[in-house]
Every structure is written in structure tokens, then in C-alpha cells.
Scaffold this motif. Sequence first.
Motif: not given
Length: 379
Positions: A73-74, A354-360
Amino acid sequence: MSLFLLSFFLIYGSLHAYVFFKAKEAMAFGNAMAAMMVVFFVIMVISPVLVRVTELHGMHPTASVIAHISYTWMGFLFLFFSASIAVKLYNLLLIVAGKLFDRGFSDFALQAVPGFYLPLLIAAVISMYGFFEARHIKAERITITSPKMPVAVKKLVVVQISDLHLGVMVGKDRLTKVLELVKAEDPDMVVSTGDLLDSQLDGLGVMVPLLQELKPPLGKFAVTGNHEVYAGLQQALSFMEKADFKILRHETAAVAGLLDLVGVDDPASLRDSRKKAPAETDLLAGLSRNRFTLLLKHRPVIEPASLGLFDLQLSGHVHKGQIFPFNLLTHLFYPVKMGLSRHPNNSSLYVSRGTGTWGPPIRFLAPPEITVITIIPAR
């Protein structure tokens, strides 16, 4: 932390208020719908705290459900807001054009209803696309030619991972995919430039054996990022050590006589430290200028006094904004070029997306990557 939470709730709450009034203007709903929306929005605003609290109490499945709903949602909310601003700029451009050309362009303006539903559609489409983009990890390749690399060495392959953010949002399946990509490159060495971890570590023990299976001949090295601090620094360091990473905390390491590694802590990990860390320039100045020097540093900031003391700095942290146009904001804080850039005195900087995600769990125009750095001797 209090100031951060106050700022977060103020900004995030204001975004929800903006969406509420845009929706009410377009849909003209009644009190019952308004009440349901307010309740949902309040829950979404406080959801990051709910995720943290449920994690702290060991309620990992609950934390995962809340996180996936609220962080998706963010991302959607940010995209809707960005598209809404684009619509406002479009309408403003029509007004300016009308004044410049003394003509009326009001018929082309997007009024309340289309001005709400068009951004809604754009946000929905990009969110769905961004969900899949976040899982399509690319191998970015750069080649560095250096006279400091021994001629007898045909090439040295280093794979960088950064900002993987293992935790409630990025789990075992994503890590498995990342490790498969890394192993396929057959690297001589693997480095992690911070934010390997994201959250409470109680549920991450299953990740350790997977990381232990990654055994490049020259070893695995890591530095801290700000999220290792948020996860609990001592626990994060223990996790990385169990995963067979050698952690460089304002330290140097000579690698097989081929190159020198320098790793510095993220500033977040130094704030509560009673022990003063040696200056980055002092670490670099103590190394031989005849060996290739690789500097690992989470944030993409170059110390002017360090130029010429390292050959290549590897950094991450900014995710290229992760979701366009958020990269415009991150560029204000870190005005560096993504990817490889050359700097004075034969120093270079590589900034990973970056390799991943932060938050969404969404990326848009900023696909995740592992970085394959091939260092070859100058012939």
C-alpha cells in the motif's frame, strides 16, 4: 527515534489525508464510506510500528502479513501521489500555455473525477509491474583495468551484493535466487556493502546455512549498513559471522597478495560506540600504493581526502530511489551517478541499485542487481 517517528507520521499521515480528500472530491461518498476509509488509513499509517511490535513478540507470520499489505500500500500510495502531482502540473501547463498564446485550453484539463481515476489507474499498473521488476535481478558487469594487478593473474572476479534487506519482506526464496545468480558467476570473492539484514533476526536462522554454502576461494567480506543497526547491531554481526562473512569495521584485509580491502562502518553504527573508529584516510594511507585497493562503504559518499588512496569504492544504500520518481529525492541527499563513475587521482566509485527491496516490495525503473566486477591487469 522520537523525532523520526513524529516526522514519519506527519508526512505519511498527510499523504493519506491528501488521498482521502481527492477521493471524496471525485466520488462524493457518504459518512459510512468516509469512516471506513479513515479507519483503514489510520491502520496503514501506524502499520510499520505494528510490524515492529509483532516481530518483537515473535509473531512472525502476523508481522509478514501486515508488512506485505501495508508496504505494498505504501508503494501504491507514493505512486498515486506522484501521478496526481503530474496531473496538477499538466493542468498548470495548460493554464500557462493559455496565457502565453492567448487561447483557452481548459477543455483539455483533467477535472476532479478523471484527475483522481487516472492517477489511480497509473499507480495500480505500475505497482503490478514493479512487483515483478523487484524480482527480476540483473547481473551488472563492469571491468576495471589496473596496472596494480599482477600480470600473472588473468582476472579477479568480485561479486557485490548490497541492500538485500533480509527480513520480514525478503525471505528464503529471494535469497536462494540471489545466491544461485552469484554462484553462476563463479566469483573469486563476494562482498556485501551493507543492509544485508533488515529486521528482527529471530526468524532468519534458516538463512545462515544458505549463505554458508557460498564459498568463493578468496572469501566473503561485509560492512555494516544502517539497517544492521536497526535490526540490532550485535545480533546482526553475529548473523553475518555465522554466515562466514569477515566483517570489516574500519579495518583492512590483504587478500592473497592480490589486493587490499578496506571496510568502514556505516555512520549509524558509530553513533552509540564508545570506541572511536580510525579515520578512513588513515586506514587507506597505511596501505601500499602498489596494490589494488578496494574500499567497501555502505553510503555512496567519497571523502575528498581519500581520492587517490583507493582504486575502487563499492557502495549501495540509495536503491536508485527504488520507485521512480523517488530517485529525484535520494539524489538530493546523495548526488552521485548510479553505476560506475570516475573521480580524480584514478579513483572510481560504483553505486549499486541494491539486490533486494526496503519497504514496498516494488521497484520501478530501478531493477535489483548483483554486480560482477572483473579486475584485470594492464598489459
